[in-house]
Design a protein around this motif. Structure first.
Motif, PDB file in Angstrom:
ATOM      1  N   THR A 216     -13.219  26.104-110.753  1.00 12.62           N
ATOM      2  CA  THR A 216     -14.288  25.330-110.109  1.00 12.62           C
ATOM      3  C   THR A 216     -14.034  25.079-108.622  1.00 12.62           C
ATOM      4  OG1 THR A 216     -13.145  23.345-110.868  1.00 12.62           O
ATOM      5  CG2 THR A 216     -15.008  24.078-112.189  1.00 12.62           C
ATOM      6  N   GLY A 217     -12.829  25.412-108.156  1.00 12.41           N
ATOM      7  CA  GLY A 217     -12.494  25.151-106.752  1.00 12.41           C
ATOM      8  C   GLY A 217     -12.188  23.686-106.498  1.00 12.41           C
ATOM      9  N   LEU A 218     -11.684  23.015-107.531  1.00 11.42           N
ATOM     10  CA  LEU A 218     -11.288  21.608-107.369  1.00 11.42           C
ATOM     11  C   LEU A 218      -9.775  21.506-107.281  1.00 11.42           C
ATOM     12  CD1 LEU A 218     -13.611  20.009-110.093  1.00 11.42           C
ATOM     13  CD2 LEU A 218     -13.691  19.464-107.642  1.00 11.42           C
ATOM     14  N   LEU A 219      -9.299  20.580-106.469  1.00 15.58           N
ATOM     15  CA  LEU A 219      -7.874  20.275-106.454  1.00 15.58           C
ATOM     16  C   LEU A 219      -7.554  19.455-107.703  1.00 15.58           C
ATOM     17  CD1 LEU A 219      -7.803  19.291-102.710  1.00 15.58           C
ATOM     18  CD2 LEU A 219      -6.506  21.208-103.666  1.00 15.58           C
ATOM     19  N   VAL A 220      -6.296  19.450-108.089  1.00 11.12           N
ATOM     20  CA  VAL A 220      -5.903  18.772-109.330  1.00 11.12           C
ATOM     21  C   VAL A 220      -4.947  17.622-109.051  1.00 11.12           C
ATOM     22  CG1 VAL A 220      -4.517  19.077-111.436  1.00 11.12           C
ATOM     23  CG2 VAL A 220      -6.274  20.773-110.829  1.00 11.12           C
ATOM     24  N   ILE A 221      -5.300  16.442-109.555  1.00 12.59           N
ATOM     25  CA  ILE A 221      -4.409  15.279-109.460  1.00 12.59           C
ATOM     26  C   ILE A 221      -4.168  14.742-110.868  1.00 12.59           C
ATOM     27  CG2 ILE A 221      -6.403  13.756-108.903  1.00 12.59           C
ATOM     28  CD1 ILE A 221      -4.337  11.940-107.439  1.00 12.59           C
ATOM     29  N   THR A 222      -2.896  14.471-111.174  1.00 20.52           N
ATOM     30  CA  THR A 222      -2.569  13.969-112.513  1.00 20.52           C
ATOM     31  C   THR A 222      -1.313  13.115-112.443  1.00 20.52           C
ATOM     32  OG1 THR A 222      -2.373  14.636-114.839  1.00 20.52           O
ATOM     33  CG2 THR A 222      -1.193  15.982-113.248  1.00 20.52           C
ATOM     34  N   GLU A 223      -1.161  12.256-113.436  1.00 18.46           N
ATOM     35  CA  GLU A 223      -0.084  11.251-113.381  1.00 18.46           C
ATOM     36  C   GLU A 223       1.272  11.785-113.814  1.00 18.46           C
ATOM     37  OE1 GLU A 223      -1.048   7.436-115.021  1.00 18.46           O
ATOM     38  OE2 GLU A 223       1.036   6.753-114.934  1.00 18.46           O
ATOM     39  N   VAL A 224       2.288  11.419-113.029  1.00 11.15           N
ATOM     40  CA  VAL A 224       3.677  11.711-113.393  1.00 11.15           C
ATOM     41  C   VAL A 224       4.301  10.386-113.835  1.00 11.15           C
ATOM     42  CG1 VAL A 224       4.456  11.455-110.971  1.00 11.15           C
ATOM     43  CG2 VAL A 224       5.891  12.702-112.602  1.00 11.15           C
ATOM     44  N   MET A 225       4.954  10.400-115.001  1.00  9.47           N
ATOM     45  CA  MET A 225       5.509   9.146-115.518  1.00  9.47           C
ATOM     46  C   MET A 225       7.024   9.103-115.465  1.00  9.47           C
ATOM     47  SD  MET A 225       3.064   8.573-118.789  1.00  9.47           S
ATOM     48  CE  MET A 225       4.194   7.429-119.530  1.00  9.47           C
TER      49      MET A 225
END
Ligand code: PEP
Ligand code: MN
Length: 348
Positions: A158-167
């Motif tokens: 989709t051409g989106l950057l990805v942000i996700t949580e690191v625990m």
């Protein structure tokens, strides 16, 4: 630091305070007034706690003037920090950047549907937790590596950057190939070992304010990452715990101008966790942008009623599209730009 002596302080007590200030690296300027003596400490000693001085005999008050965070403080980079991402997206520049997606990655269909909707409405990042910090150990804990792979696949499609949580430190290496930005959650804002380790990577970090953290504590946590050499830090106001029970948290919109005043780091707002209620997310998102935030992190789910986590605060896609239209009116009113909707959404 300024130390105000008590009216009845003796010369011996004053000298003890002066000696202690000199010992830790201050240049001391003394003013002997009609009623009390004021000692002004000039310089930047590496470490001191001004409260220690209030315990010395004869001292009325000690006030810290310089901030305890050097690298996160505004004077370190008065021009402000812009965090740059691979596809040209900048957080902290003139454009307001929206990060959106579900609380958790649940399935391929779910994350593809969410990404398609948020991309079409003008989001630049896809959010979604693969590792979830849940209050209960029996709640869904996330898809882990499988979730990371899905995020990357759909981000690329989709051409989106990805942000996700690191625990946890152990997840950093695993995540690096799949993500564009680490998210440190509210519960980990003071996980200092994790913050130190994120200081050594060369990938941006979005640091959320802790549930009961002051703004100074947020900036000190950012200092941990910056002091490791990673200057790409984005702060995030996501609501704090107060006595109010009507909302899940109290969205502290005033933190936005406070941080802008104290720090050079970009700050975004998360009105989803800030309110916990879908019917209030848009109002607080609008307020956050009006208050000068550099962006938003918003939970959007293709079918919020079926979400495995945070469904009650997740927007329906149509609500998100409407919010983006409203932000396109507000952003220019406060001197900012924001992405236009994308006509042809990617078919998946
Ligand atoms: C999240 O973004 O889904 C999340 C768990 O946020 P927070 O750390 O702010 O609770
Ligand atoms: Mn969530």
């Amino acid at each position: 630091m300024i130390v105000a002596m008590q009216e009845k302080a003796t010369e011996e007590q004053i000298q003890t305070v002066v000696e202690r200030m000199v010992e830790i690296g201050f240049n001391v300027h003394r003013t002997t007034g009609a009623v009390q003596t004021i000692l002004a400490g000039v310089g930047t000693p590496a470490q001191f706690d001004h409260k220690d001085f209030e315990l010395l005999p004869g001292v009325a008050e000690a006030v810290r003037i310089s901030s305890p965070y050097k690298l996160a403080g505004h004077s370190f980079r008065p021009e402000g920090t812009i965090v740059r991402f691979p596809n040209g997206v900048e957080v902290g520049g003139n454009e307001v950047v929206v990060m959106a997606g579900p609380c958790s990655v649940e399935s391929r269909d779910q994350i593809f549907a969410a990404a398609t909707h948020v991309k079409a409405a003008g989001a630049k990042f896809l959010r979604g937790g693969a590792f979830k910090p849940r209050s209960s150990p029996y709640s869904f804990q996330g898809m882990g590596l499988e979730g990371l792979k899905l995020l990357r696949e759909v981000g690329d499609a989709t051409g989106l950057l990805v942000i996700t949580e690191v625990m946890d430190i152990s997840q950093i290496g695993l995540m690096l190939p799949y993500i564009d930005c680490f998210q440190v959650g509210a519960r980990n804002m003071q996980n200092f070992n994790l913050l130190r380790e994120l200081g050594t990577v060369r990938k941006p970090v979005l640091l959320k304010r802790g549930i009961a953290a002051t703004i100074e504590e947020l900036l000190l946590s950012a200092e941990y990452i910056l002091s490791g050499g990673n200057y790409d830090v984005i702060l995030c106001e996501r609501g704090i715990r107060t006595y109010e029970t009507y909302t899940r948290n109290t969205m502290d919109v005033s933190a936005i101008p406070v941080v802008k005043h104290l720090s050079h780091l970009p700050i975004v707002g998360d009105p989803s966790h800030g309110t916990g209620r879908r019917d209030m997310v848009s109002a607080m998102a609008r307020a956050t942008i009006a208050a000068g935030a550099d962006g938003l992190l918003i939970e959007v789910h293709p079918n919020p009623e079926k979400a495995v986590s945070d469904g009650a605060q997740s927007l329906f896609p149509a609500q998100f599209a409407k919010l983006m239209d409203e932000l396109r009116i507000i952003a220019p009113a406060v001197g900012r730009t924001i992405a236009q909707p994308v006509a042809a959404a990617v078919a998946v």
